[in-house]
Design an enzyme around this catalytic site. Structure first.
Site, short mmCIF file in Angstrom:
data_model
loop_
_atom_site.label_atom_id
_atom_site.label_comp_id
_atom_site.label_asym_id
_atom_site.label_seq_id
_atom_site.Cartn_x
_atom_site.Cartn_y
_atom_site.Cartn_z
N VAL A 33 0.84 -1.20 0.00
CA VAL A 33 0.00 0.00 0.00
C VAL A 33 0.88 1.25 0.00
O VAL A 33 1.88 1.33 0.72
CB VAL A 33 -0.92 0.00 1.23
N PRO A 112 -4.82 -4.01 -6.04
CA PRO A 112 -4.76 -3.57 -4.65
C PRO A 112 -3.50 -4.02 -3.94
O PRO A 112 -2.92 -5.06 -4.26
CB PRO A 112 -5.99 -4.22 -4.01
N SER A 542 -28.51 -32.40 8.28
CA SER A 542 -27.97 -31.85 7.02
C SER A 542 -28.25 -30.35 6.93
O SER A 542 -29.07 -29.90 6.13
CB SER A 542 -28.55 -32.59 5.81
#
Length: 636
Positions: A33, A112, A542
Site C-alpha cells: 500500500v 490492490p 444436514s
C-alpha cells in the site's frame, strides 16, 4: 479541397493501419500500500499523451483540492476512481487502463496492495505478460512485496520489473537502491523468478520513467517506458506450444457446412494437419481454416477461427482439438493450486462448478493437502480455506476433461470455481497434474442396471431425504414410513444420522467441515443404494443447503425427494429427547445446530411437514399420500 480531403483521409488511414499492427503488452502493477502504483500508471498515461484537455484540467483541479503532493499533479487521481479509494488513499479494485506509444499498445492492471484484496490481484495478474512490483525506497522489501511476488510466480508471469520508487525521498542513494535490489533478488530466487529488471525511479517526479534521471547518473539501465516498449511479448511461447483449440461453438448454418469455432489457445495449425478430439480421442484431419475474411493457409495462437475437418466427428462445446501427435492429457482427478475468493469458507466435499477453457463440469475438492503462508512460504495444515487463502488441493470432477498443466498452456490449465446457486466466481486455480489413479480407474459397465433392479422389486428407486432440526421428528417419521413401506412389500433401507456416526462416519466430529464430509459420504452411499433399486430414507439434520444440493446432484431427476420437517426450534428444544439442547445452552456441546451453528432451511423442498401440532400417525398418513401423489410410490 477534395484533393486535400483525400490526403487527410489517407494520412488517417495510414495512422490507423500503423496502430492496428502494433504489438500489445499486458502488464500488472503491484506492491505494498502507498508504494505508488496508481501514481505510476497516472504518470504513464500522462507521458504517453493519452489524456484529453478536460481530463488534464480536472486532474489539476483535483490535485489542488486534495493537496497531497505540494502543488504537483497527483497522478494517482487518474486511476483511483472509486470514492472509497479517494477517501482512503488506497486502491481496492482492479483498474484496467489502455494507453499506447508510437511503438506499442499497452493494457495495465492497477491492483490492490492490501492483503484482504489478494483475489483482486490474482484476477489482474491472470492475463498479464509482465509484472511491475513497486518498492518504496524508504521501506525496502515488505511483506506485501513478498506476497505479490509469490502470487506473480504462482500465476506464471516470468518477467518482473522491480520499480524502486520514491528515490527522491532517499536522496537518490545508489547504496539504498543496491541494498533493496539484493534483498529482493535473494527472496525471488526462492520463487524461481530469474528474469528481473530493476529500475530506480520517482513516479511523481518522472525520474527514469520516460527519460533518464539527471539525479541518478550512476544508473545506466533502461527507463521504464523504454523497457516496456522493447521487452519481448510472450507470444513466442504460445506459438511454440502444442496446438490447442477449445471448441466454443459448433457452427452449422446449413447441411453442407459443419465447423468448430473457438480461439486458438496455443500453437499453430494448417490445413492437412492431423488432429485429435479430446476427451473422446477421435482423430481426423483439418480440411479448412475458415474466418469471416476468408480461408487461411495458417492460423496461430490468439486467432479466432472455425476448423472444418475431413471426417464427420462428434464434437461438442467444451471439447479440445489438439494436434494428433501432441494431444492434451485427459483426466478427472487432479492436483491443483486454488485461490479462494469468497467470504464463506471452502470446505472439502462441497460440489462446485469448475470452468476451464470452454468446458464446465461439477467438481469437488476432496482434500486440502496444505495451505500456503504466502508471506513466509510455509506450508500449513488446513481443513478449510478462508477468503484470499491459497492452497494445494486435490480435485475430483464428475467426468474426464482435456487439460494441460498450467505451466504448459494457461488457457487449458487454468480454471475458476463457480457457486452452483448464485453463479458467482468463488475460486480460481491452476491444474498442476493428473493424479495417477485417474488414469487407471474407469467406470465398469454392468448389464443389470438400476431400472432392472427397480423393476424386479416393483418400485421406483429414490431417496427420501428428511432434513430439519434436532428433535424435529426426522428419525421417527423415517422409521414409521419405512415400516409402512415394508408392510407393502417395498424394498427399503434407512440411513439414520446417529447410526451412521457409529460406523461409516465415526471418525468425524461436528465442526462445519466435518458436517460437510458427513453428508457427502451419506449422499454417495445413498446413490449406491438407489442404484441397487432401493427406496432409501435418510434422517440427518444436514444443515447446509450446499450439501443437500450436492446430494440431489448425484441423483437423476425425480429420484431425490427433500422432506423438510419444519418444526419450530421452540418446539424441538422443549422436546429435547436426548437432552442435547440443554447441554448446548450450558456450553457443553459446541457447534450445535440452531444454537451456535446455523441451519439453512430448504427453499424449495418437495414436501414440507410440521410435527408440532399433529400426531406421528397423522404426519405419516400425510407423507404417504404426498409421496404417492408425486409418483414416488407405485400403486399398492
Amino acid at each position: 479541397m477534395a484533393h486535400v480531403s483525400d490526403l487527410i483521409a489517407q494520412d488517417i488511414g495510414a495512422y490507423l493501419k500503423q496502430h492496428e499492427h502494433k504489438s500489445l503488452l499486458r502488464f500488472i502493477t503491484c506492491g505494498s500500500v502507498d508504494d505508488g502504483k496508481s501514481t505510476l500508471i497516472g504518470r504513464l498515461l500522462y507521458e504517453s499523451k493519452m489524456l484529453f484537455e478536460d481530463q488534464l484540467a480536472a486532474l489539476e483541479a483535483d490535485s489542488k483540492k486534495v493537496g497531497t503532493q505540494g502543488g504537483d499533479l497527483d497522478f494517482a487521481l487518474l486511476v483511483d476512481g472509486l470514492a472509497a479509494e479517494r477517501e482512503q488513499g488506497i486502491t481496492i479494485d482492479v483498474a484496467y487502463r489502455f494507453f499506447s506509444t508510437d511503438r506499442r499498445k499497452f493494457i495495465v492492471a492497477d491492483t490492490p496492495g492490501h492483503e484482504q484484496y489478494t483475489r483482486n490481484m490474482v484476477t489482474g495478474a491472470s492475463t498479464a505478460d509482465l509484472a511491475i512490483i513497486l518498492v518504496d525506497a524508504r521501506h525496502g522489501v515488505q511483506t506485501q512485496t513478498r506476497r505479490h511476488s509469490y502470487l506473480v510466480s504462482l500465476i506464471g508471469i516470468k518477467r518482473v520489473v522491480v520499480a524502486i520508487n520514491k528515490m527522491d525521498l532517499v536522496g537518490h542513494s545508489e547504496a539504498t537502491y543496491q541494498r533493496i535490489l539484493d534483498d529482493y533478488r535473494a527472496f525471488a530466487a526462492q520463487l524461481g523468478l530469474e528474469d528481473i529488471v530493476a529500475i530506480p525511479m520517482s513516479a511523481l517526479r518522472g525520474d527514469n520513467i520516460t527519460a533518464p534521471s539527471e539525479q541518478m547518473g550512476w544508473y545506466h539501465g533502461p527507463t521504464l517506458m523504454g523497457y516496456l516498449e522493447t521487452v519481448e511479448v510472450d507470444q513466442k511461447r504460445r506459438l511454440q506450444g502444442p496446438f490447442r483449440l477449445p471448441v466454443q461453438w459448433v457452427n452449422r448454418p446449413n447441411l453442407d457446412f459443419r465447423g468448430f469455432a473457438g480461439t486458438i489457445a496455443s500453437g499453430v495449425i494448417e490445413p492437412g494437419a492431423p488432429v485429435r478430439v479430446q476427451p473422446s480421442g477421435r482423430t481426423s484431419t483439418v480440411k479448412r481454416i475458415v474466418t469471416a475474411d476468408g480461408d487461411l493457409p495458417r492460423a496461430i495462437a490468439g486467432q479466432s477461427v472455425t476448423l472444418v475437418l475431413e471426417d464427420e466427428v462428434d464434437i461438442s462445446r467444451g471439447d479440445v482439438i489438439s494436434h494428433k501427435d501432441a494431444p492434451a492429457e485427459v483426466a478427472d482427478q487432479f492436483e491443483a493450486t486454488l485461490v479462494w475468493m469468497q467470504d464463506e469458507p471452502m470446505m472439502p466435499g462441497r460440489a462446485y462448478l469448475l470452468k476451464t477453457a470452454t468446458r464446465t463440469v461439477t467438481a469437488t475438492v476432496t482434500e486440502i493437502r496444505h495451505k500456503v503462508n504466502v508471506n513466509t512460504l510455509e506450508h500449513l495444515a488446513a481443513k478449510q480455506l478462508a477468503l484470499n487463502e491459497i492452497a494445494q488441493v486435490k480435485l475430483s470432477l464428475d467426468r474426464p476433461i482435456a487439460f494441460d498443466p498450467y505451466e504448459s498452456v494457461r488457457e487449458t490449465g487454468g480454471f475458476i470455481l463457480i457457486d452452483r446457486l448464485s453463479n458467482a466466481t468463488i475460486g480460481a486455480g491452476m491444474l498442476r497434474f493428473a493424479l495417477r489413479r485417474s488414469h487407471n480407474i474407469h467406470m465398469q459397465h454392468v448389464d443389470v442396471d438400476k431400472a432392472a433392479r427397480g423393476a424386479m422389486k416393483g418400485q421406483k428407486p429414490c431417496v427420501l431425504w428428511f432434513t430439519g432440526l434436532s428433535g424435529a421428528g426426522k428419525s421417527t417419521l423415517a422409521n414409521q414410513i419405512e415400516k409402512r413401506l415394508s408392510a407393502q412389500g417395498r424394498h427399503t433401507y434407512l440411513l439414520d444420522g446417529d447410526n451412521v456416526r457409529h460406523g461409516l462416519n465415526k471418525d468425524l466430529g461436528f465442526t462445519e467441515a466435518d458436517r460437510v464430509e458427513n453428508i457427502r459420504r451419506v449422499a454417495e452411499v445413498a446413490k449406491l443404494m438407489v442404484d441397487a433399486g432401493l427406496i432409501v430414507l435418510t434422517a440427518f439434520i444436514s444443515p447446509f443447503r450446499a450439501e443437500r444440493r450436492m446430494a440431489r446432484s448425484l441423483m437423476e431427476d425425480g429420484e431425490f425427494i427433500e422432506i423438510f420437517v419444519d418444526t419450530p426450534i421452540a418446539v424441538t428444544e422443549e422436546r429435547d429427547p436426548k437432552g442435547l439442547y440443554k447441554k448446548a445452552r450450558r456450553g457443553e456441546i459446541k457447534n450445535f445446530t440452531g444454537i451456535d451453528s446455523p441451519y439453512e432451511a430448504p427453499e424449495n423442498a418437495e414436501i414440507r411437514i410440521d410435527t408440532s401440532d399433529r400426531s406421528i400417525d397423522q404426519c405419516v398418513d400425510e407423507l404417504m399420500l404426498r409421496l404417492r401423489e408425486r409418483g414416488v410410490l407405485l400403486a399398492d
